[in-house]
Motif scaffolding. Sequence first.
Motif, PDB file in Angstrom:
ATOM      1  N   LEU A   1      74.402 -47.648  70.636  1.00  0.00           N
ATOM      2  CA  LEU A   1      75.566 -48.652  71.022  1.00  0.00           C
ATOM      3  C   LEU A   1      75.293 -49.811  71.506  1.00  0.00           C
ATOM      4  N   VAL A   2      74.080 -50.149  72.330  1.00  0.00           N
ATOM      5  CA  VAL A   2      73.876 -51.387  72.564  1.00  0.00           C
ATOM      6  C   VAL A   2      73.356 -52.237  71.527  1.00  0.00           C
ATOM      7  N   GLN A   3      72.536 -51.516  70.550  1.00  0.00           N
ATOM      8  CA  GLN A   3      72.102 -52.277  69.273  1.00  0.00           C
ATOM      9  C   GLN A   3      73.227 -52.673  68.380  1.00  0.00           C
ATOM     10  N   SER A   4      74.285 -51.985  68.307  1.00  0.00           N
ATOM     11  CA  SER A   4      75.668 -52.035  67.602  1.00  0.00           C
ATOM     12  C   SER A   4      76.212 -53.443  68.364  1.00  0.00           C
ATOM     13  N   LEU A   5      76.332 -53.369  69.484  1.00  0.00           N
ATOM     14  CA  LEU A   5      77.229 -54.447  70.243  1.00  0.00           C
ATOM     15  C   LEU A   5      76.314 -55.605  70.183  1.00  0.00           C
ATOM     16  N   SER A   6      75.176 -55.860  70.398  1.00  0.00           N
ATOM     17  CA  SER A   6      74.168 -56.844  70.080  1.00  0.00           C
ATOM     18  C   SER A   6      74.274 -57.627  68.775  1.00  0.00           C
ATOM     19  N   GLU A   7      74.134 -56.828  67.723  1.00  0.00           N
ATOM     20  CA  GLU A   7      74.333 -57.391  66.312  1.00  0.00           C
ATOM     21  C   GLU A   7      75.998 -57.993  66.260  1.00  0.00           C
ATOM     22  N   GLN A   8      76.892 -57.433  66.741  1.00  0.00           N
ATOM     23  CA  GLN A   8      78.188 -57.849  66.718  1.00  0.00           C
ATOM     24  C   GLN A   8      78.236 -59.386  67.448  1.00  0.00           C
TER      25      GLN A   8
ATOM     26  N   MET B   1      83.849 -54.086  86.443  1.00  0.00           N
ATOM     27  CA  MET B   1      83.441 -52.859  85.988  1.00  0.00           C
ATOM     28  C   MET B   1      83.987 -52.061  85.008  1.00  0.00           C
ATOM     29  N   TYR B   2      83.692 -51.605  84.012  1.00  0.00           N
ATOM     30  CA  TYR B   2      84.466 -51.059  82.819  1.00  0.00           C
ATOM     31  C   TYR B   2      83.879 -49.668  82.414  1.00  0.00           C
ATOM     32  N   LYS B   3      84.643 -48.970  82.210  1.00  0.00           N
ATOM     33  CA  LYS B   3      84.050 -47.490  81.694  1.00  0.00           C
ATOM     34  C   LYS B   3      84.328 -47.487  80.228  1.00  0.00           C
ATOM     35  N   ILE B   4      82.988 -47.255  79.480  1.00  0.00           N
ATOM     36  CA  ILE B   4      83.183 -47.492  77.956  1.00  0.00           C
ATOM     37  C   ILE B   4      83.326 -46.095  77.547  1.00  0.00           C
ATOM     38  N   ASP B   5      82.633 -45.217  77.935  1.00  0.00           N
ATOM     39  CA  ASP B   5      82.739 -43.500  77.610  1.00  0.00           C
ATOM     40  C   ASP B   5      82.422 -42.899  78.916  1.00  0.00           C
ATOM     41  N   ASP B   6      82.318 -41.428  78.622  1.00  0.00           N
ATOM     42  CA  ASP B   6      82.158 -40.786  79.752  1.00  0.00           C
ATOM     43  C   ASP B   6      80.765 -40.858  80.586  1.00  0.00           C
ATOM     44  N   HIS B   7      79.785 -41.442  79.688  1.00  0.00           N
ATOM     45  CA  HIS B   7      78.374 -41.362  79.912  1.00  0.00           C
ATOM     46  C   HIS B   7      77.961 -43.090  80.007  1.00  0.00           C
ATOM     47  N   VAL B   8      78.881 -43.870  79.854  1.00  0.00           N
ATOM     48  CA  VAL B   8      78.506 -45.279  79.624  1.00  0.00           C
ATOM     49  C   VAL B   8      79.541 -46.044  80.498  1.00  0.00           C
ATOM     50  N   SER B   9      78.841 -47.209  81.228  1.00  0.00           N
ATOM     51  CA  SER B   9      79.754 -48.133  81.952  1.00  0.00           C
ATOM     52  C   SER B   9      79.199 -49.460  81.932  1.00  0.00           C
TER      53      SER B   9
ATOM     54  N   ARG C   1      84.149 -49.187  73.321  1.00  0.00           N
ATOM     55  CA  ARG C   1      84.992 -48.322  73.439  1.00  0.00           C
ATOM     56  C   ARG C   1      85.389 -47.611  72.034  1.00  0.00           C
ATOM     57  N   VAL C   2      85.805 -48.490  71.003  1.00  0.00           N
ATOM     58  CA  VAL C   2      86.082 -47.986  70.006  1.00  0.00           C
ATOM     59  C   VAL C   2      85.134 -47.289  69.251  1.00  0.00           C
ATOM     60  N   GLN C   3      83.740 -47.912  69.031  1.00  0.00           N
ATOM     61  CA  GLN C   3      82.563 -47.501  68.341  1.00  0.00           C
ATOM     62  C   GLN C   3      82.174 -45.920  69.021  1.00  0.00           C
ATOM     63  N   ALA C   4      82.397 -45.856  70.353  1.00  0.00           N
ATOM     64  CA  ALA C   4      81.673 -44.784  71.099  1.00  0.00           C
ATOM     65  C   ALA C   4      82.663 -43.592  70.773  1.00  0.00           C
ATOM     66  N   GLN C   5      84.005 -43.837  70.712  1.00  0.00           N
ATOM     67  CA  GLN C   5      85.185 -42.891  70.164  1.00  0.00           C
ATOM     68  C   GLN C   5      84.805 -42.526  68.881  1.00  0.00           C
ATOM     69  N   ARG C   6      84.501 -43.370  68.081  1.00  0.00           N
ATOM     70  CA  ARG C   6      84.543 -43.177  66.755  1.00  0.00           C
ATOM     71  C   ARG C   6      83.226 -42.094  66.264  1.00  0.00           C
ATOM     72  N   TYR C   7      82.070 -42.654  66.952  1.00  0.00           N
ATOM     73  CA  TYR C   7      80.924 -41.527  67.020  1.00  0.00           C
ATOM     74  C   TYR C   7      81.020 -40.363  67.474  1.00  0.00           C
ATOM     75  N   THR C   8      81.707 -40.193  68.513  1.00  0.00           N
ATOM     76  CA  THR C   8      82.031 -38.793  69.188  1.00  0.00           C
ATOM     77  C   THR C   8      83.018 -37.973  68.361  1.00  0.00           C
ATOM     78  N   PHE C   9      83.836 -38.615  67.611  1.00  0.00           N
ATOM     79  CA  PHE C   9      84.818 -38.094  66.776  1.00  0.00           C
ATOM     80  C   PHE C   9      84.035 -37.470  65.614  1.00  0.00           C
ATOM     81  N   ALA C  10      83.199 -38.058  65.012  1.00  0.00           N
ATOM     82  CA  ALA C  10      82.377 -38.047  63.879  1.00  0.00           C
ATOM     83  C   ALA C  10      81.419 -37.109  64.178  1.00  0.00           C
ATOM     84  N   TYR C  11      80.401 -37.029  65.396  1.00  0.00           N
ATOM     85  CA  TYR C  11      79.524 -36.237  65.339  1.00  0.00           C
ATOM     86  C   TYR C  11      79.508 -35.158  66.381  1.00  0.00           C
ATOM     87  N   GLN C  12      80.709 -35.248  67.241  1.00  0.00           N
ATOM     88  CA  GLN C  12      81.080 -34.168  68.213  1.00  0.00           C
ATOM     89  C   GLN C  12      80.084 -34.303  69.402  1.00  0.00           C
TER      90      GLN C  12
END
Length: 104
Positions: free
Chosen positions: A85-92, A40-48, A66-77
């Motif tokens: 996040l799931v859509q982005s990971l699925s595409e990757q 089990m891994y913590k991705i962000d405060d609201h996602v594991s 983790r990187v995508q979640a941090q970048r989003y939080t930094f950009a949009y507060q």
Amino acid sequence: MEAIGNAGTAIGILSKHGVVLAGEKVTSKLLQTSTSTEKMYKIDDHVSCTVVGIMSDASILINTARVQAQRYTFAYQEPMPVEQLVQSLSEQAASEVGNDPTCC
């Protein structure tokens, strides 16, 4: 493929009050201590997430999430929406499989 078959089980249960994640650690002998890595891994405060199967593949996706979640939080507060996040990971993941000549 043997690693996937012997990986154990992971399950997530969603209710109106929260989410429960559970993962089974498989050992080959009854009294043997499991030396497997965490499931089990913590991705962000609201996602594991929970992982079964090949850890090298999973660790790439976990680090990317983790990187995508941090970048989003930094950009949009604000936290990144889980669906986005799931859509982005699925595409990757789909592009990684498409670039692997040994797959499928």
